[in-house]
Design an enzyme around this catalytic site. Structure first.
Site, PDB file in Angstrom:
ATOM      1  N   TRP A  99      -4.271  -1.796   0.895  1.00  0.00           N
ATOM      2  CA  TRP A  99      -4.506  -3.118   0.314  1.00  0.00           C
ATOM      3  C   TRP A  99      -4.797  -4.004   1.514  1.00  0.00           C
ATOM      4  O   TRP A  99      -3.924  -4.236   2.350  1.00  0.00           O
ATOM      5  CB  TRP A  99      -3.252  -3.550  -0.416  1.00  0.00           C
ATOM      6  N   CYS A 123       0.873  -1.155   0.000  1.00  0.00           N
ATOM      7  CA  CYS A 123       0.000   0.000   0.000  1.00  0.00           C
ATOM      8  C   CYS A 123       0.916   1.213   0.000  1.00  0.00           C
ATOM      9  O   CYS A 123       2.126   1.081   0.089  1.00  0.00           O
ATOM     10  CB  CYS A 123      -0.923  -0.013   1.189  1.00  0.00           C
ATOM     11  N   ARG A 135       0.534   0.346  -7.530  1.00  0.00           N
ATOM     12  CA  ARG A 135       0.988  -0.652  -6.559  1.00  0.00           C
ATOM     13  C   ARG A 135      -0.147  -1.564  -6.105  1.00  0.00           C
ATOM     14  O   ARG A 135       0.108  -2.559  -5.438  1.00  0.00           O
ATOM     15  CB  ARG A 135       1.596   0.056  -5.341  1.00  0.00           C
ATOM     16  N   ASN A 186       1.971   1.454   6.615  1.00  0.00           N
ATOM     17  CA  ASN A 186       2.155   0.296   5.740  1.00  0.00           C
ATOM     18  C   ASN A 186       2.841  -0.795   6.557  1.00  0.00           C
ATOM     19  O   ASN A 186       3.712  -0.476   7.368  1.00  0.00           O
ATOM     20  CB  ASN A 186       3.075   0.624   4.565  1.00  0.00           C
ATOM     21  N   GLY A 187       2.503  -2.040   6.307  1.00  0.00           N
ATOM     22  CA  GLY A 187       3.175  -3.134   7.010  1.00  0.00           C
ATOM     23  C   GLY A 187       2.183  -3.920   7.856  1.00  0.00           C
ATOM     24  O   GLY A 187       0.963  -3.801   7.689  1.00  0.00           O
ATOM     25  N   GLU A 190       6.859 -18.586 -16.618  1.00  0.00           N
ATOM     26  CA  GLU A 190       6.625 -17.142 -16.580  1.00  0.00           C
ATOM     27  C   GLU A 190       5.406 -16.764 -17.431  1.00  0.00           C
ATOM     28  O   GLU A 190       4.568 -15.958 -17.019  1.00  0.00           O
ATOM     29  CB  GLU A 190       7.887 -16.400 -17.056  1.00  0.00           C
ATOM     30  N   HIS A 212       2.584 -37.672 -17.453  1.00  0.00           N
ATOM     31  CA  HIS A 212       2.653 -38.242 -16.102  1.00  0.00           C
ATOM     32  C   HIS A 212       1.505 -37.746 -15.229  1.00  0.00           C
ATOM     33  O   HIS A 212       1.574 -37.844 -14.003  1.00  0.00           O
ATOM     34  CB  HIS A 212       4.005 -37.902 -15.463  1.00  0.00           C
ATOM     35  N   LYS A 271       2.004 -14.815 -16.186  1.00  0.00           N
ATOM     36  CA  LYS A 271       1.549 -13.552 -16.789  1.00  0.00           C
ATOM     37  C   LYS A 271       0.086 -13.669 -17.184  1.00  0.00           C
ATOM     38  O   LYS A 271      -0.706 -12.788 -16.932  1.00  0.00           O
ATOM     39  CB  LYS A 271       2.420 -13.251 -18.012  1.00  0.00           C
ATOM     40  N   LYS A 275       1.840  -4.170  -6.655  1.00  0.00           N
ATOM     41  CA  LYS A 275       3.075  -4.135  -7.418  1.00  0.00           C
ATOM     42  C   LYS A 275       4.272  -4.526  -6.562  1.00  0.00           C
ATOM     43  O   LYS A 275       5.158  -5.245  -6.994  1.00  0.00           O
ATOM     44  CB  LYS A 275       3.274  -2.729  -7.993  1.00  0.00           C
ATOM     45  N   GLU A 280      -2.293 -14.016 -13.977  1.00  0.00           N
ATOM     46  CA  GLU A 280      -2.425 -12.903 -13.034  1.00  0.00           C
ATOM     47  C   GLU A 280      -3.277 -11.754 -13.568  1.00  0.00           C
ATOM     48  O   GLU A 280      -3.914 -11.060 -12.785  1.00  0.00           O
ATOM     49  CB  GLU A 280      -1.059 -12.386 -12.574  1.00  0.00           C
TER      50      GLU A 280
HETATM   51  C1  F6R Z   1       4.319 -10.771 -11.609  1.00  0.00           C
HETATM   52  C2  F6R Z   1       5.103  -9.994 -10.678  1.00  0.00           C
HETATM   53  C3  F6R Z   1       5.449 -10.603  -9.377  1.00  0.00           C
HETATM   54  C4  F6R Z   1       6.820 -10.106  -8.897  1.00  0.00           C
HETATM   55  C5  F6R Z   1       7.078 -10.586  -7.461  1.00  0.00           C
HETATM   56  C6  F6R Z   1       8.458 -10.172  -6.984  1.00  0.00           C
HETATM   57  O1  F6R Z   1       4.107 -10.085 -12.816  1.00  0.00           O
HETATM   58  O2  F6R Z   1       5.446  -8.866 -10.952  1.00  0.00           O
HETATM   59  O3  F6R Z   1       5.402 -11.987  -9.417  1.00  0.00           O
HETATM   60  O4  F6R Z   1       7.804 -10.584  -9.766  1.00  0.00           O
HETATM   61  O5  F6R Z   1       6.104 -10.058  -6.606  1.00  0.00           O
HETATM   62  O6  F6R Z   1       8.600  -8.799  -7.016  1.00  0.00           O
HETATM   63  P1  F6R Z   1      10.022  -8.124  -7.065  1.00  0.00           P
HETATM   64  O7  F6R Z   1      10.653  -8.502  -8.347  1.00  0.00           O
HETATM   65  O8  F6R Z   1       9.748  -6.655  -6.960  1.00  0.00           O
HETATM   66  O9  F6R Z   1      10.792  -8.657  -5.886  1.00  0.00           O
END
Ligand code: F6R
Length: 604
Positions: free
Chosen positions: A73, A2, A27, A99-100, A480, A503, A484, A599, A487
């Site tokens: 959040w 957040c 974020r 935050n936290g 990956e 399997h 993508k 984010k 999500e």
């Molecule tokens: C997916 C995504 C997340 C980040 C993960 C780690 O698109 O962005 O899976 O890769 O939360 O975040 P960072 O790289 O900032 O440590």
């Protein structure tokens, strides 16, 4: 997770807070609020939903010279107005954003706050009641009360506190959650992310864990929790307001996908000298040379980038590479080699899970390298060494350009170490040339957006599930690619090693199940994957193929120019990013702000 913004000494406090919160929208959040005050007046406005919903509730009476704002959040308690920040103390005099996660908040409530009326379920509300109690019931000064509360509170936090009776000072403290001071002209700010303030200033001051900062309009006073003064220099952030705008793009994700060729070229500039020779900090090279095993720790997309570099790092540095998920290793470290080195990959440099690993590694005296996009981020500050991604701010929640930049940055490390070791393959690996080819290749993929859009429409517009398959490095890209897609489009998608299908997973294939197969240049692996494609087609799957040209067949769907095998994850992933983007658009969803996601994940 957040976001926090605060300002003191500026009569436009409301606008600064709202614009700052808008910059933090990327974020992820589910509610927001601001508190503004001047000598005689104060207003608190909160709203569930977007910043636009909050702005709609703000009229011309909501004005002040100081204020704090927050995007929340939900962690403790649902996203409701009562749970949204800022929170107030029992009498309403003190106002706090946080935050936290406060780990002992229930104990605090039980031990200190009997008879207090709490409006919501958050840990933050308990913190501000505690501070208010120490001032109003025990007669402490605000500073003493804040310090006393900080000695009691356990967990992660970034706090910004305002006293509505004396709103010319913001009391700030942090532990494990990011927070910065921003220096304006005639006023000052605080924020959890430099982006929130970059419109106002590019001068910032770090706050370290367990420091308390008094932010006034013309002074910043940093001290530890015992009250000892701390000297801290400010620094200039290399951020540009235009970097964080969307320009003419409908979504940040598309802009960031398109920026990838430029990022590759920026990395070439950053990690080569005027003779085109690869240059990496000799201290980093030495640390890798001294290690008997490299441990890559990361989360999500960054973890997948680690996999994509494993083979290259091992072959070029002659050092085994092991991967770990940060959230697993943070709690339990496995048996390590005698001379380990940790490489933390993190776009944000703030991921709490990775930080937990780093704190342990530091305590064990293990050398560490952070590979991050954010200079000055927590993981960068606390690791022994840093390599930057030079990708520019990544705003869309779904990471794209950071992933490809992570692979390319680690390629520079692998090449530099291998060359220093006299490794033949490293000497022959013309990284600058190969990465330029990758940049061109990405450009041609980007020029085929309409083709990809068309293919996606028939395949993914209405499906509930999908699969990516591949072998070798293509399997890592499949992991990956499937993250993508799921999500942002909410399609349940798994990335599988193609040979594993038979399997178990192949039982999920039925009429019309989308399977996207990745086949880069290795002919043996590609021919085996072709066999797996036939198996799923025989069971009714709708298959889309992404292949490199040397293994292409006539009816393949997306054909890419061949690149060096070490770099193929970079070029193979780009069509999958576009697939996720178009699938999400066709399903009518917000590409940049998927539900439930943030984010930068700054809680464990
Ligand atoms: C997916 C995504 C997340 C980040 C993960 C780690 O698109 O962005 O899976 O890769 O939360 O975040 P960072 O790289 O900032 O440590």
């Amino acid at each position: 997770m957040c976001g926090i913004v605060g300002v003191v000494g500026n009569s436009n406090a409301t606008d600064i807070l709202i614009q700052g919160l808008e910059k933090l929208e990327y974020r992820g959040y589910d509610s927001a609020g601001i508190f503004v005050a001047n000598a005689g007046d104060a207003s608190l406005v909160k709203s569930v939903g977007r910043i636009a919903d909050l702005s709609a509730k703000i009229d011309e009476n909501v004005q002040g010279t100081a204020g704090i704002g927050h995007t929340r959040w939900a962690t403790h308690g649902k996203p409701t107005e009562n749970n949204a920040h800022p929170h107030r103390s029992e009498t309403g005099r003190f106002v706090l954003v946080h935050n936290g996660v406060i780990e002992n908040y229930l104990e605090i409530k039980e031990n200190y706050l009997e008879g207090h009326h709490l409006l919501g379920q958050t840990d933050t509300e308990i913190a501000v009641h505690l501070i208010g109690k120490f001032v109003e019931e025990e007669g402490l000064s605000v500073l003493e009360a804040f310090k006393k509360a900080l000695h009691i509170i356990e967990g992660s936090y970034a706090f910004a506190l305002l006293d509505s009776e004396n709103p010319d000072l913001i009391y700030v403290a942090k532990n494990k959650s990011p927070l910065l001071v921003g220096l304006g002209e005639g006023y000052n700010m605080v924020c959890s992310d430099a982006m929130a303030m970059i419109r106002e200033t590019n001068q910032f001051m770090e706050i370290h864990d367990k420091e308390l900062v008094l932010v006034a309009k013309d002074s910043i006073e940093v001290q530890d929790y015992e009250g000892n003064p701390v000297e801290r220099e400010s620094y200039t952030a290399e951020l540009d307001l235009s970097d964080i705008g969307k320009g003419t793009y409908p979504y940040y994700m598309l802009k960031e996908i398109d920026e990838q060729p430029t990022v590759m070229r920026k990395l070439i500039q950053a990690y080569t000298d005027e003779n085109n020779q690869v240059v990496v900090d000799p201290e980093i090279i030495k640390a890798v040379q001294e290690a008997d095993r490299l441990y890559i720790l990361a989360a999500g997309t960054s973890y997948h980038a680690g996999f994509a570099t494993k083979r290259m790092l091992e072959e070029l540095t002659d050092t085994p590479v092991e991967l770990g998920i940060s959230s697993e290793w943070g709690y339990k470290m496995p048996l390590l080699s005698k001379k380990p080195m940790f490489i933390l990959i993190s776009q944000s440099g703030e991921t709490a899970d990775s930080r937990q690993v780093l704190v342990k590694a530091n305590a064990m005296g293990i050398p560490s390298l952070t590979v991050t996009n954010v200079p000055g981020s927590t993981l960068s500050r606390e690791a022994s060494y840093t390599m930057l991604l030079h990708a520019g701010p990544e705003i869309a929640v779904a990471s794209t350009k950071a992933y490809t930049a992570q692979i390319a940055t680690l390629a520079f490390l692998a090449k530099a170490v291998g060359q220093a070791n006299g490794n033949e393959a490293a000497k022959n690996f013309d990284l600058v040339h190969e990465l330029s080819i990758v940049a061109q290749n990405i450009e041609s993929t980007l020029s085929e957006k309409d083709l990809i859009d068309d293919k996606v429409r028939g395949l993914l517009e209405t499906t509930r599930n999908a699969f990516y398959i591949g072998r070798g490095q293509d399997y890592y890209v499949a992991m990956e690619a499937s993250l993508k897609l799921k999500e942002i489009s909410y399609i349940q998608c798994e990335g599988f090693a193609a040979g594993e299908l038979k399997h178990g997973t192949i039982s999920l294939i039925e009429d019309g199940t989308p399977v996207i197969a990745l086949l880069s240049s290795d002919e043996v692996l590609a021919s085996h994957t072709r066999g797996n494609i036939s198996e799923v087609i025989a069971r009714g799957a709708k298959v889309l193929t992404i292949v490199e040209e040397n293994v292409a067949k006539e009816d393949d769907d997306i054909v890419l120019t061949q690149v060096h095998p070490y770099l193929s994850p970079i070029s193979m992933v780009v069509p999958t990013q576009l697939i996720a983007y178009f699938a999400t658009l066709h399903r009518g969803l917000d590409v940049d702000k998927p539900r439930n996601l943030a984010k930068s994940v700054t809680v464990e």
